[in-house]
Scaffold this motif. Structure first.
Motif, PDB file in Angstrom:
ATOM      1  N   ALA A  25      26.974 -12.225  -1.065  1.00  0.00           N
ATOM      2  CA  ALA A  25      26.413 -11.474   0.061  1.00  0.00           C
ATOM      3  C   ALA A  25      25.041 -12.019   0.449  1.00  0.00           C
ATOM      4  O   ALA A  25      24.741 -12.183   1.641  1.00  0.00           O
ATOM      5  N   THR A  26      24.216 -12.314  -0.544  1.00  0.00           N
ATOM      6  CA  THR A  26      22.894 -12.866  -0.264  1.00  0.00           C
ATOM      7  C   THR A  26      23.015 -14.238   0.376  1.00  0.00           C
ATOM      8  O   THR A  26      22.339 -14.545   1.365  1.00  0.00           O
ATOM      9  N   LYS A  27      23.895 -15.071  -0.161  1.00  0.00           N
ATOM     10  CA  LYS A  27      24.089 -16.419   0.378  1.00  0.00           C
ATOM     11  C   LYS A  27      24.601 -16.350   1.825  1.00  0.00           C
ATOM     12  O   LYS A  27      24.180 -17.135   2.676  1.00  0.00           O
ATOM     13  N   ALA A  28      25.490 -15.409   2.111  1.00  0.00           N
ATOM     14  CA  ALA A  28      26.005 -15.248   3.479  1.00  0.00           C
ATOM     15  C   ALA A  28      24.878 -14.857   4.434  1.00  0.00           C
ATOM     16  O   ALA A  28      24.827 -15.340   5.575  1.00  0.00           O
ATOM     17  N   THR A  29      23.977 -14.014   3.978  1.00  0.00           N
ATOM     18  CA  THR A  29      22.836 -13.619   4.810  1.00  0.00           C
ATOM     19  C   THR A  29      21.929 -14.812   5.074  1.00  0.00           C
ATOM     20  O   THR A  29      21.508 -15.050   6.208  1.00  0.00           O
ATOM     21  N   VAL A  30      21.640 -15.583   4.029  1.00  0.00           N
ATOM     22  CA  VAL A  30      20.798 -16.774   4.182  1.00  0.00           C
ATOM     23  C   VAL A  30      21.461 -17.749   5.146  1.00  0.00           C
ATOM     24  O   VAL A  30      20.815 -18.289   6.047  1.00  0.00           O
ATOM     25  N   ARG A  31      22.771 -17.955   4.991  1.00  0.00           N
ATOM     26  CA  ARG A  31      23.473 -18.895   5.871  1.00  0.00           C
ATOM     27  C   ARG A  31      23.461 -18.403   7.317  1.00  0.00           C
ATOM     28  O   ARG A  31      23.291 -19.203   8.240  1.00  0.00           O
ATOM     29  N   ALA A  32      23.622 -17.114   7.533  1.00  0.00           N
ATOM     30  CA  ALA A  32      23.588 -16.566   8.899  1.00  0.00           C
ATOM     31  C   ALA A  32      22.221 -16.803   9.537  1.00  0.00           C
ATOM     32  O   ALA A  32      22.135 -17.145  10.722  1.00  0.00           O
ATOM     33  N   ILE A  33      21.169 -16.639   8.761  1.00  0.00           N
ATOM     34  CA  ILE A  33      19.813 -16.888   9.273  1.00  0.00           C
ATOM     35  C   ILE A  33      19.650 -18.364   9.609  1.00  0.00           C
ATOM     36  O   ILE A  33      19.100 -18.723  10.660  1.00  0.00           O
ATOM     37  N   LEU A  34      20.140 -19.235   8.738  1.00  0.00           N
ATOM     38  CA  LEU A  34      20.057 -20.673   9.002  1.00  0.00           C
ATOM     39  C   LEU A  34      20.883 -21.063  10.221  1.00  0.00           C
ATOM     40  O   LEU A  34      20.444 -21.870  11.052  1.00  0.00           O
ATOM     41  N   ASP A  35      22.078 -20.485  10.355  1.00  0.00           N
ATOM     42  CA  ASP A  35      22.917 -20.768  11.528  1.00  0.00           C
ATOM     43  C   ASP A  35      22.214 -20.347  12.811  1.00  0.00           C
ATOM     44  O   ASP A  35      22.281 -21.052  13.828  1.00  0.00           O
ATOM     45  N   LEU A  36      21.537 -19.211  12.770  1.00  0.00           N
ATOM     46  CA  LEU A  36      20.764 -18.767  13.936  1.00  0.00           C
ATOM     47  C   LEU A  36      19.649 -19.767  14.229  1.00  0.00           C
ATOM     48  O   LEU A  36      19.402 -20.103  15.388  1.00  0.00           O
ATOM     49  N   GLY A  37      18.996 -20.253  13.182  1.00  0.00           N
ATOM     50  CA  GLY A  37      17.957 -21.268  13.358  1.00  0.00           C
ATOM     51  C   GLY A  37      18.492 -22.523  14.017  1.00  0.00           C
ATOM     52  O   GLY A  37      17.826 -23.138  14.854  1.00  0.00           O
TER      53      GLY A  37
END
Length: 106
Positions: free
Chosen positions: A43-55
């Motif tokens: 779940a944490t990794k998915a959140t980090v990846r979503a933030i990076l994808d937005l970036g």
């Protein structure tokens, strides 16, 4: 300074954070415990990846391999969390690690 902020974040971890999951993980090895820890990590990794994808979408992150970057970030955070528990993590080490991480983004 940025280092001061990062240092305070790691030194002021509360049990609601992953700081309590680490000792728990080291002492609880039942399959249900492993599944819970993996679920939290995913779940944490998915959140980090979503933030990076937005970036990436906003052209703030130029490296498009967000899965590898998210994995690297999780290893960075988990590793520093373990070192912070021993009390040997310095502000300079935190700054250096985040500086290296940020360099991956562009």
């Amino acid at each position: 300074s940025t280092g001061n902020h990062h240092e305070k974040s790691f030194r002021n971890m509360r049990c609601s954070d992953d700081s309590c999951n680490l000792p728990y993980s080291f002492t609880h090895h039942a399959d249900c415990d492993k599944r819970l820890k993996q679920k939290q990590t995913n779940a944490t990794k998915a959140t980090v990846r979503a933030i990076l994808d937005l970036g990436v979408k906003q052209n703030k992150v130029t490296c498009h391999d967000t899965k590898i970057i998210a994995d690297n970030f999780m290893l960075l955070i988990e590793g520093m969390s373990i070192v912070a528990l021993t009390g040997t993590l310095t502000a300079q080490q935190i700054d250096d690690q985040f500086h290296m991480f940020m360099q991956q983004l562009s």
